[in-house]
Design an enzyme around this catalytic site. Structure first.
Site, PDB file in Angstrom:
ATOM      1  N   GLU A 121       0.705  -1.163  -0.010  1.00  0.00           N
ATOM      2  CA  GLU A 121      -0.008   0.070   0.019  1.00  0.00           C
ATOM      3  C   GLU A 121       1.009   1.033   0.000  1.00  0.00           C
ATOM      4  OE1 GLU A 121      -3.394   2.404   2.570  1.00  0.00           O
ATOM      5  OE2 GLU A 121      -2.919   0.206   3.131  1.00  0.00           O
ATOM      6  N   GLY A 260       3.299   2.170  10.496  1.00  0.00           N
ATOM      7  CA  GLY A 260       3.261   1.391  11.863  1.00  0.00           C
ATOM      8  C   GLY A 260       2.652  -0.071  11.469  1.00  0.00           C
ATOM      9  N   MET A 262       0.176  -2.755   8.618  1.00  0.00           N
ATOM     10  CA  MET A 262      -0.466  -2.987   7.454  1.00  0.00           C
ATOM     11  C   MET A 262      -1.581  -4.173   7.445  1.00  0.00           C
ATOM     12  SD  MET A 262      -1.014  -1.831   4.411  1.00  0.00           S
ATOM     13  CE  MET A 262      -2.241  -2.686   3.387  1.00  0.00           C
ATOM     14  N   GLU A 263      -2.774  -3.889   6.994  1.00  0.00           N
ATOM     15  CA  GLU A 263      -3.839  -4.785   7.368  1.00  0.00           C
ATOM     16  C   GLU A 263      -4.017  -5.577   6.193  1.00  0.00           C
ATOM     17  OE1 GLU A 263      -5.741  -1.331   4.749  1.00  0.00           O
ATOM     18  OE2 GLU A 263      -4.054  -1.606   6.250  1.00  0.00           O
ATOM     19  N   HIS A 296      -6.611  -1.597  15.443  1.00  0.00           N
ATOM     20  CA  HIS A 296      -6.735  -0.828  14.249  1.00  0.00           C
ATOM     21  C   HIS A 296      -6.515  -1.724  12.710  1.00  0.00           C
ATOM     22  CE1 HIS A 296      -6.601   2.800  11.596  1.00  0.00           C
ATOM     23  NE2 HIS A 296      -5.793   1.885  10.652  1.00  0.00           N
ATOM     24  N   GLU A 297      -5.539  -2.487  12.795  1.00  0.00           N
ATOM     25  CA  GLU A 297      -5.464  -3.411  11.544  1.00  0.00           C
ATOM     26  C   GLU A 297      -6.331  -4.631  11.673  1.00  0.00           C
ATOM     27  OE1 GLU A 297      -3.412  -1.863   9.544  1.00  0.00           O
ATOM     28  OE2 GLU A 297      -2.548  -0.630  11.168  1.00  0.00           O
ATOM     29  N   GLU A 319      -9.469   4.745   6.112  1.00  0.00           N
ATOM     30  CA  GLU A 319      -8.591   4.771   7.568  1.00  0.00           C
ATOM     31  C   GLU A 319      -9.379   5.687   8.766  1.00  0.00           C
ATOM     32  OE1 GLU A 319      -5.990   3.502   8.144  1.00  0.00           O
ATOM     33  OE2 GLU A 319      -5.289   2.737   6.180  1.00  0.00           O
TER      34      GLU A 319
END
Length: 884
Positions: A121, A260, A262-263, A296-297, A319
């Site tokens: 990404e 930080g 990546m999903e 978050h991820e 996001e």
């Protein structure tokens, strides 16, 4: 002659001419020569059969191209591969060779400490193979990873494990992801790790194998992270009704990472900073960050993966929404007031700075040259505030209805911010047409409120005006829809009910015009309004509060943000008043109201962490944001004066409270295993940091440097956790105490084997506002723990100096600007994305005094002369100069 740099426009979006429905990827791993065989099922989406297939590529060695098994003609450029095809549907085979070990940009497939890792990404997949590398092309992936048997014990990709075989000394692992996804969500990891295992049973009874992979020997540091995954899975089911959809969820920790985390679908890759923690080496903030970032991820599985974005201008679609979700997760599992204040700090600091600078852009941007430059506080954090405003306007029930409709309507699709808002409208029946201005307009609205009160009729009128300053390419703004959550208080601090036309009215009032008036009845006396409770909109508020008004809010407001803002208003007023005194060469005034506010807080029963948060002076960078044109020398002088006056005026209370805190602390550390990351202990540590800092400063001001050094050293020596250790180390470095050398030496001996922990020493030295700091930063760049190719090390030392130490960075001689220019040019040759990130503190040159502005302009002009400058750096510098 170099090709002109091209800016991309949101309105130029065109649907793809082709799509890829299924892709089979085979990797023969080698550090220098990895061969990638891509076999894709391609489908034409246009009736024009003459249109060729144009694929994206970057830094690839092309070995062969076949269509339906036959070699074909093609045209290759540095960034594209064009293949003339006439079929409606066909199989494409592309074979490429890449060199992961030489990939210093850390985009695509690269090597981190001997392990293969990907980051795709936004546009990294094109560095792996020629492809339709765009977010609106969704395909099902089958991935085969091959390497000599035993060389890489773990070879991972998205989806479910299909097979693991060995033949002729070569091991091949096959993964299959049943859910269509864009190429930016593809992931591959190969290496030797410690593996942590957990099992999670979903609400429908499905068993999920949760696995965490960390560097060998670091398993003990991963328990918190993998447990956070389970907490996130459970919370997402309970709060949003969203269940995990595969039988495997993998998380991998790597040290070299631009961001930080990546999903990637079912294979999240994390910067080790947000995974590896334990009670000895991690701070309270580290623990909170692990919970937040892991959450978050994971939450992206539905808001980003299953429903993804049509194009990169829609980045906040995933996001902003997911930041809101992780904020709610952290708030539900932690302390809501603190989590809210942490989010507000980001908005009023980096995000407001972005809104007032040359890179100001809407939450859904319209123009960009380098997509990585829009991974910004505006897209993420202001985007989350936009989602929060929708939640505030709709309420929890309607918001959840909107979420369910959004996901059911768009599951498996690539959509836009407009689609999300439309789902919220359709589910709630609430018109959000004007609200869409938050997505299309840049800048921070200024909300000015004035009040009139009629004692005879007991009517109170609040006149609310909004005005948004011009930003690049948007000189004029339409009114925003601004939810203003509010309360009224009387002189004794009692809340006055909000009544209009004889009926109660909700606490949330909507400002949607340039000027409007709200009338409230049955108000027995002139009230004190608490405005923008819980920071209900990302705006700047202007209201003339008296010091007595602020005292009432501090002591009686039910909303913790209003109590916090009462003290912030006292601080800001003091800076405005005394910056003028500095320029007029007049003496500074006494901060009597602020001193009394801190004295009240110290003696109140307020939660300790909230108390520390409220009393701690805001960062200088946040104070700077309150000035349209800032005299940095004035801000620095006022800041030091205010801190010193607080230390002197409160020295008796500070000393007493610190001794009491220290006694309690000394008693606790005598109990083995008594340290805990609980709200109570976190509050004690936060207040202790505030008290130690002012206690040491008051002793220095009284001429007792030895006493200050002794107190700080003792705090360091008895600390049984990293939070208190760093409290002492930062104080020693900040004030240049005689104990600093001993503390730094001891810390280095204990932690130089652990780069993530040692980064704390880099930060402590880099952020000390001392004349010798830049020289010390340069010296630390020679330290064996520093690696300029590692983004974590760069952020910890160079980024901390440039962004976290404005006094030293903006020193009048310009040495800070020279240093950062030198580093940016050096970094840009290997990793333009990191180079661009650390350049941020120089972008606001237009707001500085003429001398500093001219110095930065000169450095920028020098940067632009550099041959082969990355688009990332070029765009920031070019727009900054154009904005002058």
């Amino acid at each position: 002659m170099a090709a002109p740099r091209q800016e991309k426009r949101r309105l130029d979006y065109k649907s793809p001419l082709f799509t890829i429905t299924d892709v089979d990827l085979s990797f023969s791993l080698d550090l220098k020569k990895t061969v990638v065989v891509q076999k894709s099922q391609v489908k034409r989406l246009t009736p024009d059969m003459t249109q060729p297939l144009v694929l994206d590529g970057d830094s690839l060695k092309l070995l062969s191209v076949r269509v339906n098994g036959r070699e074909t003609s093609f045209a290759e450029t540095a960034k594209t591969l064009t293949i003339p095809v006439t079929e409606q549907e066909f199989q494409l085979e592309v074979v490429t060779e890449i060199a992961p070990a030489d990939n210093t940009e850390l985009m695509g497939l690269y090597v981190s400490d001997g392990k293969f890792c990907t980051q795709n990404e936004p546009e990294g997949f094109r560095r792996i193979t020629y492809f339709l590398d765009r977010s609106d092309v969704l395909a099902r992936y089958t991935v085969r990873i091959s390497a000599p048997d035993g060389l890489y014990p773990f070879m991972l990709s998205n989806g479910n494990l299909v097979s693991d075989t060995v033949s002729n000394g070569v091991r091949t692992v096959t993964w299959q992801d049943p859910f269509p996804k864009p190429s930016y969500l593809f992931a591959l990891v190969a290496g030797d790790f410690d593996e942590l295992k957990r099992e999670f049973v979903t609400r429908s009874g499905k068993q999920v194998a949760v696995r965490l992979y960390v560097d060998k020997g670091m398993a003990a540091f991963g328990d918190t992270a993998i447990d956070s995954v389970l907490r996130a899975m459970k919370w997402d089911e309970e709060r949003f009704g969203l269940e995990y959809d595969l039988n495997r969820f993998n998380v991998v920790s790597v040290d070299f990472f631009n961001a930080g985390a990546m999903e990637n679908k079912s294979l999240n890759i994390f910067n080790s900073k947000y995974v590896l923690v334990d009670p000895v080496s991690a701070t309270d903030t580290d623990y909170e960050n692990v919970l937040s970032v892991i959450g978050h991820e994971y939450f992206h599985n539905w808001t980003g993966d299953r429903v993804t974005l049509r194009d990169w201008f829609q980045l906040s679609l995933k996001e902003g929404l997911t930041v809101f979700r992780d904020q709610e997760f952290s708030s539900d599992l932690g302390t809501r007031a603190i989590e809210r204040l942490k989010a507000i700090k980001v908005i009023r600091g980096p995000q407001f700075a972005e809104d007032s600078g040359p890179m100001a852009h809407p939450v859904r941007p319209d123009y960009v040259m380098e997509m990585n430059n829009f991974y910004s506080a505006t897209v993420y954090d202001k985007g989350a505030e936009v989602i929060r405003m929708i939640h505030t306007i709709l309420g929890e029930e309607n918001f959840q209805k909107g979420m369910k409709l959004y996901i059911s309507r768009h599951d498996g699709s690539a959509v836009t911010c407009e689609d999300f808002v439309a789902a919220m409208e359709d589910a709630s029946g609430i018109d959000l047409r004007q609200f869409r201005n938050w997505y299309s307009q840049a800048g921070t609205p200024v909300v000015t409120v004035s009040m009139s009160y009629d004692e005879s009729t007991q009517r109170c009128e609040l006149t609310v005006k909004q005005k948004t300053p011009a930003t690049p390419r948007q000189p004029e703004k339409k009114p925003f829809v601004i939810p203003v959550k509010m309360s009224l208080y009387d002189s004794k601090g009692c809340e006055i009910p909000l009544v209009r036309d004889g009926k109660p009215v909700p606490a949330v009032q909507i400002a949607a015009e340039e000027c409007q008036t709200w009338v409230f009845e049955n108000v027995p006396e002139r009230p004190v309004p608490a405005l923008l409770e819980n920071f209900s909109a990302p705006v700047k508020l202007e209201y003339h509060y008296t010091e007595e008004d602020l005292r009432i809010l501090l002591m009686h407001a039910k909303d913790p943000v209003s109590r916090y803002d009462a003290v912030q208003s006292l601080v800001n007023n003091y800076f405005f008043r005394n910056a003028e005194n500095f320029e007029r060469k007049q003496p500074f005034t006494e901060p009597a109201a602020l001193i009394e506010a801190c004295r009240y807080i110290l003696n109140s029963d307020m939660d300790r962490r909230l108390a520390a948060y409220i009393m701690t002076l805001p960062p200088i960078n946040s104070i700077i944001e309150n000035f349209t044109v800032v005299n940095l020398d004035a801000v620095f002088a006022v800041y030091h004066h205010l801190r010193d006056r607080l230390a002197e005026a409160l020295k008796d209370e500070i000393s007493s409270f610190y001794r009491k805190s220290l006694t309690e602390y000394e008693e606790r550390v005598q109990i083995p295993g008594s340290y805990a990351v609980t709200p109570e202990q976190m509050g004690e540590r936060a207040l202790s940091e505030y008290l130690l800092d002012l206690h040491a400063r008051s002793l220095i001001l009284a001429g007792d440097e030895a006493g200050a050094s002794q107190a700080v050293l003792h705090h360091y020596q008895i600390a049984d956790n990293m939070t208190d250790t760093l409290t002492a180390m930062r104080a020693a470095a900040r004030y240049g105490l005689s104990c600093e050398a001993e503390i730094l030496r001891d810390f280095e001996e204990k932690w130089s084997h652990n780069p993530l922990v040692f980064d704390n020493l880099f930060r402590a030295v880099a952020m000390a506002p001392r004349p010798d700091t830049l020289a010390r930063v340069r010296e630390l760049m020679k330290h064996r723990c520093f690696d300029i190719q590692n983004p974590n090390r760069v952020r910890a030392l160079i980024g901390a100096f440039a962004s976290g130490n404005p006094e030293c960075f903006h020193v009048s001689g310009g040495s800070g600007y020279d240093f950062l220019t030198e580093i940016v040019l050096r970094l840009d040759k290997t990793n333009g994305h990191v180079a661009a990130r650390i350049l941020t503190p120089m972008l606001a040159l237009k707001r500085f005094d003429r001398k500093r502005c001219d110095m930065i302009r000169g450095r920028f002009e020098r940067i632009l002369k550099e041959p082969k400058l990355s688009d990332s750096v070029f765009e920031l510098v070019d727009k900054s100069l154009r904005n002058l």
